[in-house]
Design an enzyme around this catalytic site. Structure first.
Site, PDB file in Angstrom:
ATOM      1  CG  HIS A   1      -5.792   1.650   5.252  1.00 35.98           C
ATOM      2  ND1 HIS A   1      -5.524   2.673   6.290  1.00 35.98           N
ATOM      3  CD2 HIS A   1      -4.707   0.670   5.348  1.00 35.98           C
ATOM      4  CE1 HIS A   1      -4.180   2.255   6.697  1.00 35.98           C
ATOM      5  NE2 HIS A   1      -3.904   1.213   6.003  1.00 35.98           N
TER       6      HIS A   1
ATOM      7  CD  GLU B   1      -3.483  -2.597   7.352  1.00 36.65           C
ATOM      8  OE1 GLU B   1      -2.367  -3.052   6.742  1.00 36.65           O
ATOM      9  OE2 GLU B   1      -3.949  -1.819   7.219  1.00 36.65           O
TER      10      GLU B   1
ATOM     11  CG  ASN C   1      -1.873   1.306   1.354  1.00 32.12           C
ATOM     12  OD1 ASN C   1      -1.873   2.127   0.449  1.00 32.12           O
ATOM     13  ND2 ASN C   1      -2.569   1.225   2.529  1.00 32.12           N
TER      14      ASN C   1
ATOM     15  CB  SER D   1       5.391  -1.634  12.200  1.00 36.98           C
ATOM     16  OG  SER D   1       5.014  -0.345  12.318  1.00 36.98           O
TER      17      SER D   1
ATOM     18  CE  LYS E   1      -0.365   3.163   4.830  1.00 36.13           C
ATOM     19  NZ  LYS E   1      -0.283   2.985   6.287  1.00 36.13           N
TER      20      LYS E   1
ATOM     21  CD  GLU F   1      -3.149   5.399   6.799  1.00 40.68           C
ATOM     22  OE1 GLU F   1      -2.939   5.466   5.585  1.00 40.68           O
ATOM     23  OE2 GLU F   1      -2.076   4.837   7.604  1.00 40.68           O
TER      24      GLU F   1
ATOM     25  N   GLY G   1       2.558   2.122  10.779  1.00 44.08           N
ATOM     26  CA  GLY G   1       3.562   3.414  10.626  1.00 44.08           C
ATOM     27  C   GLY G   1       4.296   3.808  11.895  1.00 44.08           C
TER      28      GLY G   1
HETATM   29  O1  LIG Z   1      -1.623  -0.497   4.566  1.00 46.20           O
HETATM   30  C1  LIG Z   1      -0.857  -0.807   5.324  1.00 46.20           C
HETATM   31  C2  LIG Z   1      -0.894  -0.331   6.700  1.00 46.20           C
HETATM   32  O2  LIG Z   1      -1.360   0.858   6.947  1.00 46.20           O
HETATM   33  C3  LIG Z   1       0.705  -0.752   7.168  1.00 46.20           C
HETATM   34  O3  LIG Z   1       1.544   0.372   7.037  1.00 46.20           O
HETATM   35  P1  LIG Z   1       3.130   0.529   7.401  1.00 46.20           P
HETATM   36  O4  LIG Z   1       3.516  -0.964   6.954  1.00 46.20           O
HETATM   37  O5  LIG Z   1       3.692   1.781   7.137  1.00 46.20           O
HETATM   38  O6  LIG Z   1       2.907   0.266   9.143  1.00 46.20           O
END
Ligand SMILES: O=C[C@H](O)COP(=O)(O)O
Length: 247
Positions: free
Chosen positions: A94, A164, A10, A210, A12, A96, A170
């Site tokens: 998600h 998640e 992802n 993460s 983002k 977010e 993050g």
């Molecule tokens: O969609 C992915 C997740 O939000 C994980 O994000 P991250 O690997 O940066 O913690």
């Protein structure tokens, strides 16, 4: 032998045409585990570029899509439009989207149902916030999020569930393999009891939060972890090591 291992990247709201071209060139020329399904999710305005540049073995996902085919929905994109570009997948729910853009369980469930009806496969994200975990509400939250989706769909064949935990996204604070396995096992049991035994057996339940090249191998060994949804590390060369975590 469980369901096929699945690794999503992802991106983002990151990347430019040049950055993504480089990233895809390097993915295209890497040795990726043939037993793993790899799907990348760039920002929507780069979906077409990424679909054209990525090898056909690599799937491409949108990060969101609305629950209508077309119309007066300023700023939105539809599953029909994704189909038009040859995009196979969409990430929905998600955290977010839930937190920053206030998407409710019900709206997410409607979007899941609409995307599936259009022929777009769905990575459906669920997971608890830190305060929910700390107050012992993890199972309750995950159940509520699953129930909302189950109200709108019967067939989970084209759904990947991404667990998640919000506190791990993050933050560099990854769930331990035991913590993740506990919730994945619960999700599978929930599917068995509320959908069907076949759905429970065949649905990919992937972990996100993460994930990096150093923790992926241990997480991937857990019985009910069928892959990952990777954020930050999907923009780096180590994404290949995560895809190859089982070889
Ligand atoms: O969609 C992915 C997740 O939000 C994980 O994000 P991250 O690997 O940066 O913690």
């Amino acid at each position: 032998m469980g369901p096929r291992f699945f690794v999503g990247g992802n991106f983002k709201m990151n990347g430019t045409q040049a950055f993504l071209k480089n990233l895809i060139d390097s993915l295209n020329s890497s040795q990726l585990d043939r037993d793993a399904e790899v799907v990348i999710a760039p920002p929507s305005l780069y979906l077409d570029q990424c679909r054209k540049q990525a090898n056909k073995e690599i799937g491409v996902a949108a990060q969101n899509a609305f629950n209508a085919s077309s119309g007066a929905f300023t700023g939105e994109i539809s599953p029909e439009q994704l189909k038009d570009l040859g995009i196979e997948w969409v990430i929905l729910g998600h955290s977010e989207r839930r937190e920053i853009f206030k998407e409710s369980d019900e709206l997410i469930a409607l979007k899941v149902a609409f995307a599936l009806k259009t022929g777009i496969k769905v990575i459906a994200c669920i997971g608890e916030k830190l305060e929910e975990r700390e107050s012992g509400k993890t199972f309750e939250v995950v159940t509520r999020q699953l129930q909302a989706i189950a109200k709108q769909i019967n067939d989970w064949t084209n759904v990947v569930i991404a667990y998640e935990p919000v506190w791990a996204i993050g933050t560099g604070k990854v769930a331990t393999p035991k913590q993740a396995q506990e919730i994945h096992e619960y999700i599978r049991k929930w599917l068995k009891e509320n959908v069907s035994e076949a759905t429970a057996e065949n649905t990919r339940i992937i972990y996100g939060g993460s994930v990096n090249a150093s923790n992926a191998t241990e997480l991937a060994k857990q019985h009910d972890i069928n892959g990952f949804l990777v954020g930050g590390a999907s923009l780096k060369p180590e994404f290949v090591n995560i895809v190859n975590a089982r070889i």
